[in-house]
Motif scaffolding. Structure first.
Motif, PDB file in Angstrom:
ATOM      1  N   UNK A  52       0.816  -1.222   0.000  1.00  0.00           N
ATOM      2  CA  UNK A  52       0.000   0.000   0.000  1.00  0.00           C
ATOM      3  C   UNK A  52       0.846   1.268   0.000  1.00  0.00           C
ATOM      4  N   UNK A  53       2.132   1.096   0.220  1.00  0.00           N
ATOM      5  CA  UNK A  53       3.020   2.256   0.397  1.00  0.00           C
ATOM      6  C   UNK A  53       3.315   2.947  -0.931  1.00  0.00           C
ATOM      7  N   UNK A  54       3.202   4.254  -0.929  1.00  0.00           N
ATOM      8  CA  UNK A  54       3.577   5.068  -2.090  1.00  0.00           C
ATOM      9  C   UNK A  54       4.646   6.044  -1.577  1.00  0.00           C
ATOM     10  N   UNK A  55       5.924   5.824  -1.883  1.00  0.00           N
ATOM     11  CA  UNK A  55       6.986   6.646  -1.274  1.00  0.00           C
ATOM     12  C   UNK A  55       6.755   8.147  -1.423  1.00  0.00           C
ATOM     13  N   UNK A  56       6.216   8.539  -2.575  1.00  0.00           N
ATOM     14  CA  UNK A  56       6.010   9.980  -2.830  1.00  0.00           C
ATOM     15  C   UNK A  56       4.934  10.581  -1.930  1.00  0.00           C
ATOM     16  N   UNK A  57       4.165   9.715  -1.252  1.00  0.00           N
ATOM     17  CA  UNK A  57       3.081  10.209  -0.397  1.00  0.00           C
ATOM     18  C   UNK A  57       3.398   9.993   1.088  1.00  0.00           C
ATOM     19  N   UNK A  58       4.682   9.853   1.370  1.00  0.00           N
ATOM     20  CA  UNK A  58       5.167   9.799   2.746  1.00  0.00           C
ATOM     21  C   UNK A  58       6.024  11.046   2.917  1.00  0.00           C
ATOM     22  N   UNK A  59       5.523  12.020   3.651  1.00  0.00           N
ATOM     23  CA  UNK A  59       6.088  13.373   3.594  1.00  0.00           C
ATOM     24  C   UNK A  59       6.477  13.882   4.975  1.00  0.00           C
ATOM     25  N   UNK A  60       7.574  14.631   5.001  1.00  0.00           N
ATOM     26  CA  UNK A  60       7.982  15.251   6.265  1.00  0.00           C
ATOM     27  C   UNK A  60       8.024  16.769   6.107  1.00  0.00           C
TER      28      UNK A  60
END
Ligand SMILES: CC(C)(COP(=O)(O)OP(=O)(O)OC[C@H]1O[C@@H](n2cnc3c(N)ncnc32)[C@H](O)[C@@H]1OP(=O)(O)O)[C@@H](O)C(=O)NCCC(=O)NCCS
Length: 175
Positions: free
Chosen positions: A44-52
């Motif tokens: 389910x992980x989308x790297x571009x949608x994990x934001x800091x």
């Protein structure tokens, strides 16, 4: 302050940030940091949608959108779950959470997602366009009050023809 994609060097700081942010939350199971660790390894992980959110090298906030499906018999619709959003306690109420949410919406749109679901506080998320899921024909698979089940259409009317029950990745149910 900048908002950028999370990278592996951020994982420890993000873990601690989430722990701190949720420490005094009464509705929290205090497991959110572990949920994030599982979701990073999931399909389910989308790297571009994990934001800091970062300022002077310090991680002040984090937001994660992961893939979910809305299922109705044989029909399936792609969507995203927002879980969690967290801002360091010393920096809350300065607009960082709002900036993270709006930025995540734009990134999700760039990646052609058209809606987001979340469980959250009924007074906070409507500011960003979230509506009660019960306004749509969408059910959540959790026993939580209707007022906390929310959805946003990232494109006008994108949920008009969508109905069914949200199917979360199994990582949401593990401990
Ligand atoms: C919820 C959270 C991400 C908001 O981030 P933030 O940077 O503090 O929020 P902003 O500065 O953008 O917005 C502040 C507004 O949100 C409201 N707000 C903040 N946290 C809230 C909460 N848990 N419930 C309801 N409203 C909240 C504030 O009262 C303020 O309202 P106002 O603009 O009318 O004065 C942050 O407070 C946090 O990390 N909380 C602990 C973790 C959590 O509960 N996460 C959400 C569940 S996934």
């Amino acid at each position: 302050m900048i908002i950028r994609q999370e990278n592996p060097q951020d994982h420890q700081a993000v873990f601690e940030l989430i722990q701190n942010a949720f420490a005094n939350e009464i509705h929290s199971d205090h497991q959110e940091e572990f949920l994030v660790e599982r979701l990073r390894k999931s399909e389910a992980f989308v790297p571009e949608l994990s934001l800091v959110a970062e300022s002077e090298g310090k991680i002040l906030g984090f937001i994660l959108l992961t893939k979910i499906k809305i299922k109705n018999g044989k029909e399936e619709f792609e969507s995203l779950a927002l879980a969690p959003v967290a801002v360091h306690p010393d920096f809350q109420n300065q607009g960082i959470g709002g900036k993270l949410i709006r930025f995540a919406h734009e990134k999700a749109k760039e990646h052609n997602y058209t809606s987001i679901a979340l469980l959250g506080h009924e007074n906070y998320y409507p500011k960003f366009g979230y509506q009660l899921a019960k306004n749509f024909e969408i059910q959540f698979p959790f026993d939580v009050p209707d007022e906390n089940c929310m959805m946003i259409e990232l494109l006008e009317n994108s949920l008009q023809k969508v109905s069914g029950t949200i199917s979360y990745p199994k990582e949401f149910f593990e401990n």
